[in-house]
Write a protein that holds these residues in place. Sequence first.
Motif, mmCIF file in Angstrom:
data_model
loop_
_atom_site.group_PDB
_atom_site.id
_atom_site.type_symbol
_atom_site.label_atom_id
_atom_site.label_comp_id
_atom_site.label_asym_id
_atom_site.label_seq_id
_atom_site.Cartn_x
_atom_site.Cartn_y
_atom_site.Cartn_z
ATOM 1 N N ALA A 1 25.910 -10.072 37.652
ATOM 2 C CA ALA A 1 27.161 -10.797 37.508
ATOM 3 C C ALA A 1 26.882 -12.287 37.631
ATOM 4 O O ALA A 1 25.939 -12.695 38.312
ATOM 5 N N GLU A 2 27.691 -13.081 36.978
ATOM 6 C CA GLU A 2 27.576 -14.541 37.019
ATOM 7 C C GLU A 2 26.136 -14.974 36.755
ATOM 8 O O GLU A 2 25.457 -14.391 35.942
ATOM 9 N N TRP A 3 25.684 -15.976 37.528
ATOM 10 C CA TRP A 3 24.347 -16.502 37.240
ATOM 11 C C TRP A 3 23.219 -15.625 37.734
ATOM 12 O O TRP A 3 22.059 -15.858 37.412
ATOM 13 N N TRP A 4 23.559 -14.653 38.551
ATOM 14 C CA TRP A 4 22.494 -13.746 38.998
ATOM 15 C C TRP A 4 21.858 -13.048 37.816
ATOM 16 O O TRP A 4 20.696 -12.627 37.874
ATOM 17 N N ASN A 5 22.618 -12.896 36.757
ATOM 18 C CA ASN A 5 22.073 -12.285 35.547
ATOM 19 C C ASN A 5 20.856 -13.042 35.044
ATOM 20 O O ASN A 5 19.831 -12.450 34.691
ATOM 21 N N ARG B 1 33.825 -15.828 43.793
ATOM 22 C CA ARG B 1 32.501 -16.149 43.263
ATOM 23 C C ARG B 1 31.439 -15.482 44.129
ATOM 24 O O ARG B 1 31.639 -15.242 45.317
ATOM 25 N N LEU B 2 30.330 -15.176 43.493
ATOM 26 C CA LEU B 2 29.257 -14.488 44.192
ATOM 27 C C LEU B 2 28.223 -15.463 44.694
ATOM 28 O O LEU B 2 27.347 -15.139 45.459
ATOM 29 N N TRP B 3 28.302 -16.670 44.248
ATOM 30 C CA TRP B 3 27.235 -17.625 44.508
ATOM 31 C C TRP B 3 27.839 -18.782 45.263
ATOM 32 O O TRP B 3 28.858 -19.338 44.874
#
Lengths: 188, 464, 504
Positions: free
Chosen positions: C386-390, C454-456
Amino acid sequence: MSVITEDKVKRTWGYVAEFDTAASVYEAAKAMREGGYRRWDVHSPFPIHGMDGAMGLGPSFLSRIVFCGGLAGSLTALLLQFGTQVGLYPTIVQGKPDNLFTIPAFFPVTFELTILFSAFTILFSLLVIIRLPRLHHPLFESKLFTGFSDDKFIISVEARDPKFAREGTREFLQSIGAKQVELVEEEL
Amino acid sequence: MSTQPQVEQDLRGVAREPLVLSGRDYKWITNRICGVVENKQPLIWWLVAVPGALLSLVLLFTLVYLVSTGVGVWGLNQPIAWGWDITNFVFWIGIGHAGTLISAILFLTRQKWRTSVNRAAEAMTLFAVVCAGIYPGFHVGRFWMVWFLAPVPNANAIWQNFKSPLLWDVFAVSTYFTVSVIFWYIGLIPDLATLRDRCKPGLKKALYGIFALGWRGGNRQWRHYEMGYLLLAALSTPLVLSVHSVVSFDFATSVVPGWHTTIFPPYFVAGAIFGGFAMVLTLMIPCRAIYGLHDMLTPKHIDNMTKIIVLTGTIVGYAYLMELFIAFYGGNPFEVDAFHMRTVSGPYVWSYWAMMFCNVIAPQAFWIPWCRKNLVVVMCVCMCVNTGMWYERFVIIATTLARDFLPGQWGYYEPTWVEIAMFVGSHGLFLFLFAMFIRFLPMIAISEVKGVLPQSDPHYHPAH
Amino acid sequence: MNEHHSKKDLPEGGELFDSSKVGPLKALLGLVGGVCLTATLIILFTFSRSGGEEPKLGDWASYSYLFAVIFFFTLAVGGLFWTILHHATNSGWGIVVRRQMENIAGLIPWVFALMIPFFFSQVRDDLWEHEPLYRALVAKTEPEVTAALKKDHEHWKHEVAAWTEKAESARKVVSAGKASAGEKATFEVRLKEAEGALSLIKASEPTEASVRGKLQGKANHLLAQKWNLYFHFSKPRLIAYAVVFILMVGLLRKWSITTDKEGGERLFLRSRYWSCFFLLPFGVGFTFLVIDFLMALNWEWFSTMWGVYLFAGAALNSMALLIIVVTLLRENGYLQKVVSPEHYHLMGKLLFAFCVFWAYIAFIQFFLIWYANIAEETRFYLLRNAEWWNAASIFLVVGHFFIPFVILLWRPVKKNPRLISMVGVWCLLMHALDIYWIVIPERAPSLTAGNSPRLWSGEAVILDLIAFLGVGCTLAYIFLEKLKGVSLYPCRDPRLNESINVVN
């Protein structure tokens, strides 16, 4: 240097010289290289460690060809899978998309074909590089030579070598420790 | 000698044991190994080859019966649509993985003792893959339609589903067989040349000569040959890993409790090495006694292989326990029940514990040096492992399918006589092929064994 | 050909590390390490929330600290693995670098010392949410319920607002009458949807009873997972891991150093004998440690491969660290006569092999979970895609596998100390990313109980960096300290000659 006996034409192919030990043939090979010979070889029942260095040969270039073969395999597999699964016959099964994001599922076949193509490349390019199959060879006429597949170490020198001389080479081979030297002739 | 105190170099526990005993020389090695092919076979060879051939005929008969009648002659039915056929397929393919893996991995890790076992192990591989291929091949029912598995353009314009683990199997197993043949054959070339040079002119010499391709053992050939062999070993290692991983995908990509677990692929691979070494020992210990190969297949070799068996057996044990632990840890009720029925209350509990005993407990005997030296014990443990590896596949397949999600679907599976006869017959085929291999080809790699003698080092100087 | 060395050419008593040369470096490491570590610990324990408050700095830092400690733990424990393996396989090639393996492994007691904060609930409760949850359920304490209610209520308000906005915007289009017939129809459908959702959401306003019910549901799951059995012993287990690992590394290192003085084969044989047995506690201990520390970050998730996955990374990167350490020592004039390009070639091959092994394990773990697509398993990868972790996930595949794989295929790289060390540094960076990728994505969802949009959280990266520097510099300081006093290679090992002259 052709000799005609009855109706057979024979030509000198070269010399074979027999050695007893790996150590002695190793030293002899160094001497051969220093003696300036070009068209010669060391025949042994097993590959001798360090002989490439003694003969002045570089590392084998086979790996580069195989790398290309493997790459061809990967591309073939990807083309086959994307072509059939995405282009020609898209099926949405196993809950997987029919686009680029299915690539993990295409990984096993890609891997297998990479290996398969590499292996075939190894087999065929190896045979081409070492010029086999060649079922007959003048060396097989020699009595000494067959010892190479048992317990003898053989140095062969071809008559085509610029340094080759009928007497000089024989003496040279004996001087570097050959137990026996034999002249090999080939039938024309 | 130098006056320096060099005590530390000549210590008992540190010295490397020789790989060929009794100071044998090249000539002896050639004579002994080629002698197996050239001399008359002992009575015991006939006692293996003839029954092997007869059992192969049994296999042929059952196959004909199967094709002419239908796959219904097997005991498969819902819910257990995979039974002995896939069990036997995975069993044989597991054995088939060991040979190439053993010889490739040991080659890459520079384990010189491999030279005495690799040829036979590779031959074993090929024959086991032949046996394995029979099962899925005939499971399709109409054997002549097997070509549908290959991506060939056809009139229906249908293409295979490349997302299916079963199709990966087709690619993996056929690639594996092909590459193993190449690996084996390239290794054989110098030895075929040895046999060729020893034959009197005639048909035999011609045949060995053709297959030796005119090998002349020149260093200008050896250097490319060695590189090719190295590359093949380097390719075979991940190949074997991938093939058994793909076989495990057949189960692990599903959502069936007891099948879907992430450790399956490496655990299948460890199991293949484990079962493979056991099978190599099972075959080689009798050969060693019958053909007098004690100086090439030394106690050291057997010791090494038994140690690998205990190591890989323990890894397999780790995987079994990890599966149980994660079922307990994850708390998925289906998973918990699947393992409960495997280990405590299901209809196949006996097979689980048979597997546990044969694969995890029995090999622990090899921690004890005496057990590694005593060939009777070694043979017994290896037979245990061979049995256990079959049970492992049976446990995975039958136990799981017999108890599905819905209790209304539960069933019990028993093999029919056709399945049993096929299984026995495939053993016959395996033994027959192995006997033929011993009869016609050098069962130990002559050139490689010569290469590990101390006098093969060009810097070797005999001790004064 | 390379010349054959023998022990005669080597100084008696081996080579000693001259500690005075690295004085400034040591002082710097000590300073940075000390300051950063102290700062991290202070943050961890003083800025910790209690009950159901909003997460504070110390809560974010718990994850930073876990990331830093686990990263160095894998390296140290990898050193132990290589030492054990070298003994157990009766190898000869690596004697000359074995002392450095032992030195790396020698950090294990210190890493365990750095794990002491994990005994305290200020840290534990942030990392392993099942613990406070479980406590709350067992004790049925009110603050947890109130906190959960508050959080659920906020989430609910957020949802209501979002759907109201959607409904309003659709209504505007419909009532304005400017849209074409087709468009109007679409927006009418949207309006209906939004209104339906809104009425459903409004009806499910969280109450104390519903929160209790939800918590009870989780409790049932927790109880089904038998956590009360397994998890209650996680602190004693940590002590057990520490005892077992410290014992193994202590014994092997002691025997090795004693052999420097007394020579002979006595302790060589003893190390070999015991190393075979050590493999077992090593494997089991390592597996359960990473399960307790990392897999438990999300208590609903599980993978049987987990131990193997972490092990592959540990062995790979410990080898990378070994290569770097040996190169640094050689650059400073040590080990000149004993370590040759052949050793680098061998270490490079092992690096390559484990690079492939890591990729194999990582791919298969992902692949099977992706393919089977079971909800409780895919959560791990969903979060990390998800998000930038991708981007991080994809970069991990390229950077941790493809780049070193292609470079290490090339033989000259493996034989060149500088080049192979650069690959080693790259591997360590990728390993840091790998551990970061395992630990940090769990942070925001866990601390904010899934309500974070948000995850980050960018600010927390500073905490990660401080913790990493603190733990890393402290351990580097200790490592330099360990180099003192004993020979840099086992100078009287019975296999030393074989190792010096190794050719492959």
